[in-house]
Design an enzyme around this catalytic site. Structure first.
Site, mmCIF file in Angstrom:
data_model
loop_
_atom_site.group_PDB
_atom_site.id
_atom_site.type_symbol
_atom_site.label_atom_id
_atom_site.label_comp_id
_atom_site.label_asym_id
_atom_site.label_seq_id
_atom_site.Cartn_x
_atom_site.Cartn_y
_atom_site.Cartn_z
ATOM 1 N N ILE A 8 -53.732 -52.835 -11.486
ATOM 2 C CA ILE A 8 -52.509 -53.388 -10.897
ATOM 3 C C ILE A 8 -51.935 -52.287 -10.504
ATOM 4 O O ILE A 8 -51.027 -52.908 -9.497
ATOM 5 C CB ILE A 8 -51.726 -53.289 -12.318
ATOM 6 C CG1 ILE A 8 -52.622 -54.811 -12.726
ATOM 7 C CG2 ILE A 8 -50.731 -53.010 -12.155
ATOM 8 C CD1 ILE A 8 -51.888 -55.071 -14.656
ATOM 9 N N LEU A 63 -56.256 -59.114 -5.543
ATOM 10 C CA LEU A 63 -56.923 -59.192 -4.950
ATOM 11 C C LEU A 63 -57.471 -59.704 -3.131
ATOM 12 O O LEU A 63 -59.022 -59.965 -2.897
ATOM 13 C CB LEU A 63 -58.413 -59.858 -6.288
ATOM 14 C CG LEU A 63 -58.128 -59.561 -7.706
ATOM 15 C CD1 LEU A 63 -58.709 -60.823 -8.261
ATOM 16 C CD2 LEU A 63 -59.166 -58.300 -7.828
ATOM 17 N N SER A 70 -51.027 -72.894 -8.799
ATOM 18 C CA SER A 70 -51.505 -74.425 -9.363
ATOM 19 C C SER A 70 -51.840 -73.778 -10.543
ATOM 20 O O SER A 70 -53.077 -72.976 -11.354
ATOM 21 C CB SER A 70 -52.709 -75.007 -8.314
ATOM 22 O OG SER A 70 -53.323 -76.130 -9.646
ATOM 23 N N GLU A 126 -61.265 -47.292 -13.521
ATOM 24 C CA GLU A 126 -60.291 -45.995 -13.768
ATOM 25 C C GLU A 126 -59.082 -46.743 -13.979
ATOM 26 O O GLU A 126 -57.356 -46.724 -13.788
ATOM 27 C CB GLU A 126 -60.155 -44.917 -11.993
ATOM 28 C CG GLU A 126 -61.222 -44.290 -12.769
ATOM 29 C CD GLU A 126 -60.711 -43.075 -14.332
ATOM 30 O OE1 GLU A 126 -59.861 -43.041 -14.348
ATOM 31 O OE2 GLU A 126 -61.710 -42.382 -14.385
ATOM 32 N N ALA A 156 -50.920 -60.332 -9.406
ATOM 33 C CA ALA A 156 -50.012 -59.979 -8.081
ATOM 34 C C ALA A 156 -49.181 -60.626 -7.069
ATOM 35 O O ALA A 156 -48.395 -60.344 -6.840
ATOM 36 C CB ALA A 156 -51.436 -60.275 -6.757
ATOM 37 N N LYS A 166 -51.563 -45.620 -24.615
ATOM 38 C CA LYS A 166 -52.492 -45.535 -23.523
ATOM 39 C C LYS A 166 -52.111 -43.843 -23.058
ATOM 40 O O LYS A 166 -51.747 -43.548 -22.156
ATOM 41 C CB LYS A 166 -53.204 -46.113 -22.319
ATOM 42 C CG LYS A 166 -54.588 -46.025 -21.949
ATOM 43 C CD LYS A 166 -55.231 -46.701 -20.592
ATOM 44 C CE LYS A 166 -55.651 -46.033 -19.796
ATOM 45 N NZ LYS A 166 -55.964 -46.540 -18.563
ATOM 46 N N GLU A 225 -55.527 -55.200 -17.285
ATOM 47 C CA GLU A 225 -55.328 -55.092 -18.565
ATOM 48 C C GLU A 225 -55.024 -53.500 -19.085
ATOM 49 O O GLU A 225 -53.984 -53.724 -20.101
ATOM 50 C CB GLU A 225 -56.392 -55.755 -19.855
ATOM 51 C CG GLU A 225 -56.512 -57.434 -19.000
ATOM 52 C CD GLU A 225 -56.645 -58.346 -21.040
ATOM 53 O OE1 GLU A 225 -56.201 -59.232 -20.445
ATOM 54 O OE2 GLU A 225 -57.823 -57.504 -21.572
ATOM 55 N N ALA A 226 -55.928 -52.931 -18.301
ATOM 56 C CA ALA A 226 -55.352 -50.914 -18.793
ATOM 57 C C ALA A 226 -54.964 -50.784 -17.532
ATOM 58 O O ALA A 226 -54.631 -50.828 -16.287
ATOM 59 C CB ALA A 226 -56.237 -50.386 -18.737
#
Lengths: 501, 512
Positions: free
Chosen positions: A347, A334, A40, A343, A16, A79, A50-51
């Site tokens: 990202i 997050l 840090s 789904e 992010a 994908k 990751e997808a």
């Protein structure tokens, strides 16, 4: 009277933080408005997702990212969709493909013809009319054709990649565009006494990092947006009971396949994301319905390759910050909200927030109508994705565990209940033009989860049955042939984007 | 779904433009399905305003039926329309054009109009947004032409709707519908008979003693809403009552020579005068609060403002601003003014008729009482109506200095929250609150706000990294290129004459 921002501070690296930094550095002049990212190395990042989904192309394009270069740097694979195993029933599977089913005829969406044929006893699953499904089954891939007449124009693709590597890739880009990175742990957030806006971050070293605008990318805890500004959080566990995940990488046991797999388990589900050099796995589960030990054991039992690390436990609360933008702080990633990656939207939600920030880019006055509209639009985006994910749990025939019995019986948001009732009655998938998931996505999941409409569009009766049957047969044949003519996924990767050793 | 409870007989009440458009659209879409369509052509429904002006998107309706622009030119007196000029608006003596289509060119992520906001604050003079729109420049110059197919020229960006005569267009659509098997029954309706058990409409009793039964009834009786309102008792939401005009008088006016491809709206002390050019004459509508003027007074007002009212009897049309609570109730779906009317300043009811037909076809009822579909249809209809209402309210963004009469911002402070939110956002930072299902895009909203004199307090801060001189020269070139492209276009009248004379199949490029 203009009051441009002079200092933007991004708290937290990770996907992010670096997505935000790189995108902002592309549109602002870092000579006049500095961007400093504080992270840090002691704090691990949660490699979300990751997808990805095809909308990521838009983000990459806007940043001027070369796809091949990015894929090489992130061990990426292609994908074509997500396979859902065991969601409707333990023995059932379907693909949510990135593409259309069949071909519309007379302006009527294909799935109505499929329903019509089904009512007449034809049993072919709708997957037979999806090219990405056929290609995924064969482990094949090809770049979509730009000629709209070609059957190979009916799908899109996204990536599986190492999100930490994607973050590092964007870090290089951001730094080349003038973003300054500072190493250090944030130990305090200081507010301005007069208006409660964030004044500065205090690092462990004692240094104070001041700024006009603070982007909170510190993950679940929301160091700025929550711990400092106490913005509040909407807890969605009553709709999405999963609140833990074990994640573990494994060695590849075969060539990577061009799709993600999500397998339903007794109190959650397990992901499998194939990369070039390894496979990402995880078990998302509900602590209310299953112990952590049992969840870890289930994951261990269901790995296909050798585990390459100790499984890592993540704890989260599905939900959303009450205001993603509060005073001079915007929570992205997050810190803004968490939805399980069923789904592959994590990202994308970062991308959506970054793009909205650019659309509503503030100056030091932080005009209230801008902030309100930003929050309104992002809330809608989160709600929309949330509802789409809830659908997978709600529309199930499973009753083999307490978890699934809960999901089947739970009350869902009104908007989703309305959409489900509408589709069940007449096969119309209601969606808004700006939504991420459009008709074809909803149709794939509705049908995949076993919601079969009672009636189809009456306009299908305009074509003689024999004509419909013949055209559908032809579509199936074209799709089979097109899939067979594609190259093996691994061969495309080897030629196009093989990662360096 | 084609079982006993499927829709086999569709009855359209109303033989005006809405009724024949609905019949033609349904006949086209359901050809071959065996559904019968009957139009109850009532003389009352034909007493409707003659002048229609569509938004660019509405032309797709005709294209979908295979009806080309040339057909409308030859058979419905059609005239191209690139936008509307507001006169004596927002202040007396001012003229403000609002054109269709895109304005300027966005600067990366930054919408074009922020450039104007910044230029204006810096004392720049080239801040008329209309100089950056091909449609606006052509509308002002009275010029028009289609670009050749696939051209990537400025002229290819011309966005246009059509003005046409409702009676001629209804006749054209009637011929189309009858060719596609639609039955016509000419009579007034006396009563509608309902099923006892369901309340659904069963049949229409006609003045000539006949009765027409059906499974689905389309109410195209204009503002009468004879089925949805009078029979099924679906009322009107009051929130649009803040619009002042609910009476329309219409006059045919002589005109010498060709007209510019635009409509003109003049704000007078007691009414709006809307001049819609057709090929053979101009139709002037006087839009006022009911009771403010009679027909003669309206004609005199129009004449005072330069309209050559040619003596034919005025048409008088009364409507109530506001949306019916449900456009689809039981087995009845209302289209156009029967589903809800709005002062025809920004949007003509035909734009709602055609979008309603498209929506209805997309969600054609499976059975006589399809509650899920009806709910979805009504939800979308409501959103569309509210966006149009909000857009119309911009026309009432008037300076406080204007004298009384109806020329005050109606219900200032009582605006719908959706409108207040949009307005506050634009006024503060020039941002556009994009909404799904909005008929009007950012360009249309921005042009409307700026025309009304509502300039944002600040521009997009991201613009400040751009070199002002570079932007100035870039947009000066754009302005000059637009002016040059428009100067090279033929006069609208000349172009129309050329199109009329062209032999089929040499169809105008617009019909491709």
């Amino acid at each position: 009277m203009a009051a441009p921002l002079t200092r933007i501070v991004i708290a937290g690296g990770g996907t992010a933080g670096w997505m935000t930094a790189a995108a902002l550095a592309r549109v602002i002049d870092t000579q006049h408005t500095s961007i400093e990212l504080v992270e840090s190395e002691q704090i691990g990042t949660v490699g979300v997702g990751e997808a990805t989904i095809p909308a990521i192309h838009d983000f990459n394009r806007r940043l001027g990212i070369d796809e091949q270069d990015m894929m090489r740097a992130t061990q990426a694979t292609f994908k074509l969709g997500i396979e859902f195993v065991g969601w409707r029933r333990p023995d059932d599977a379907y693909l949510h493909p990135f593409g259309h089913f069949g071909q519309d005829m007379n302006g009527v969406a294909f799935h109505h013809y499929w329903l019509w044929q089904r009512q007449r006893g034809e049993r072919a699953p709708i997957d037979d009319y999806s090219l990405p499904y056929a290609a995924a089954r064969l482990g094949r891939f090809e770049f979509p054709d730009t000629d709209p007449r070609s059957v190979k124009s009916t799908y899109a693709y996204a990536f599986h990649f190492d999100a930490s590597a994607y973050g590092r890739y964007l870090r290089r880009l951001a730094e080349s565009l003038g973003v300054q990175r500072s190493e250090g742990r944030i130990v305090d957030v200081q507010l301005r006494p007069d208006d409660g806006f964030i004044d500065s971050l205090k690092l462990e070293s004692g240094r104070r990092v001041t700024g006009d605008l603070f982007i909170d990318c510190t993950g679940f805890r929301g160091l700025l947006i929550e711990e400092a500004l106490q913005t509040g959080y909407e807890d969605w566990r009553h709709w999405l009971p999963c609140d833990r995940a074990y994640a573990v990488p494994t060695a590849n046991v075969a060539d990577p396949v061009p799709h993600t797999r999500a397998t339903a388990r007794a109190a959650g589900w397990q992901w499998r994301i194939p990369l070039q050099h390894r496979t990402g796995n995880g078990h998302v589960f509900s602590a209310h319905f299953m112990s952590e030990d049992e969840a870890a054991a289930i994951l261990a039992r269901n790995l296909e390759g050798e585990a390459l690390a100790e499984p890592r436990l993540l704890r989260f609360v599905p939900g959303k910050r009450r205001r993603m933008w509060n005073r001079n702080c915007i929570a992205i990633g997050l810190a803004g909200g968490f939805l399980e990656p069923l789904e592959s939207t994590s990202i994308h939600l970062i991308q959506a927030a970054v793009m909205k920030l650019i659309e509503f880019f503030p100056d030091r006055r932080f005009a209230a109508p801008d902030v309100d509209e930003f929050n309104r639009q992002l809330d809608r985006k989160f709600d929309e994705v949330r509802d789409f994910i809830i659908l997978h749990y709600k529309a199930t025939e499973r009753d083999d565990s307490e978890f699934w019995r809960y999901c089947r019986a739970m009350t869902v948001p009104d908007e989703l209940a309305r959409r489900m009732a509408l589709f069940r009655a007449c096969g119309v998938a209601s969606y808004r033009a700006s939504e991420l998931f459009v008709e074809t996505n909803w149709v794939a999941v509705f049908l995949g989860q076993g919601i079969v409409p009672a009636a189809c569009d009456p306009r299908v009766a305009c074509l003689p049955d024999a004509v419909i049957g013949a055209r559908m047969q032809q579509m199936k044949t074209h799709i089979r042939k097109a899939a067979a003519s594609m190259r093996p996924h691994a061969a495309v990767i080897a030629q196009h984007c093989r990662a360096g050793a | 779904m084609s079982g006993a409870d499927g829709i086999r007989r569709v009855v359209v009440l109303g033989g005006g433009l809405a009724g024949w458009a609905a019949a033609a659209g349904i006949a086209h879409s359901l050809r071959g399905s065996g559904v019968s369509i009957t139009v109850v052509d009532t003389p009352r429904s034909r007493r409707e305003p003659r002048a229609v002006r569509t938004l660019p998107g509405s032309l797709a309706f005709f294209r979908h039926l295979g009806i080309g622009e040339r057909d409308l030119l030859l058979q419905a007196d059609a005239h191209y329309c690139l936008g509307t000029e507001f006169r004596d608006w927002p202040a007396e003596g001012q003229r403000r054009l609002r054109a269709f289509g895109a304005y300027g060119a966005d600067i990366g992520f930054i919408p074009f109009h922020h450039y104007l906001v910044r230029s204006r604050a810096a004392g720049g003079t080239a801040v008329d947004i209309n100089a950056y729109s091909v449609s606006a420049a052509a509308a002002a110059a009275g010029r028009f032409a289609h670009a050749p197919p696939d051209a990537r020229t400025l002229v290819a960006q011309l966005a246009y709707g059509l003005c046409f005569d409702s009676r001629d267009a209804a006749a054209l659509l009637r011929r189309y519908a009858e060719r596609h098997g639609v039955q016509r029954v000419a009579s007034e309706m006396t009563t509608a008979l309902r099923h006892d058990a369901t309340g659904c409409i069963a049949s229409l009793h006609l003045a000539d003693g006949r009765s027409v039964g059906g499974d689905l009834f389309i109410d195209c009786s204009n503002a009468d809403a004879a089925l949805l309102g009078a029979t099924l008792q679906v009322g009107i939401e009051a929130d649009a009552a803040l619009l002042p005009c609910d009476r329309l008088y219409e006059f045919a006016c002589d005109r010498h020579g060709a007209a510019a491809p635009r409509t003109d709206c003049t704000l007078t002390e007691r009414a709006w005068l809307v001049a819609t050019p057709l090929q053979r004459h101009t139709v002037t509508a006087c839009l006022c609060p009911d009771g403010a003027l009679d027909g003669a007074g309206a004609a005199a007002l129009a004449a005072r403002h330069g309209a050559a009212v040619n003596g034919t009897a005025a048409l008088s049309y009364r409507f109530a601003n506001g949306r019916r609570q449900r456009a689809w109730h039981l087995n009845c779906i209302a289209l156009g003014d029967a589903a809800g009317a709005l002062e025809p300043l920004a949007v003509h009811s035909f734009d709602r008729v055609q979008s309603g037909i498209a929506r209805l076809l997309r969600m054609f009822p499976r059975t006589a009482c399809d509650t899920q579909l009806a709910e979805e249809y009504n939800r979308l209809t409501r959103l569309e109506f509210e966006h149009m209402r909000d857009y119309l309210l911009v026309s009432y963004e008037l300076p406080a200095a204007r004298p009384a009469g109806f020329r005050t911002r109606p219900g200032a402070g009582r605006e719908p929250s959706s409108y207040a939110r949009r307005r506050a956002l634009f006024a503060a930072t020039g941002r556009h609150a994009a909404d799904d299902d909005d008929t009007f895009d950012r360009h249309a909203w921005v042009a409307a706000w700026l025309a009304a004199g509502l300039w944002p307090a600040q521009h997009d801060p991201l613009l400040d990294r751009m070199d002002p001189a570079g932007l100035d020269s870039h947009f000066t070139r754009l302005r000059e290129a637009i002016a040059a492209a428009v100067a090279a276009l033929p006069a609208h009248g000349e172009y129309l004459a050329r199109l009329r004379a062209a032999k089929a199949p040499g169809r105008p490029p617009g019909d491709r």
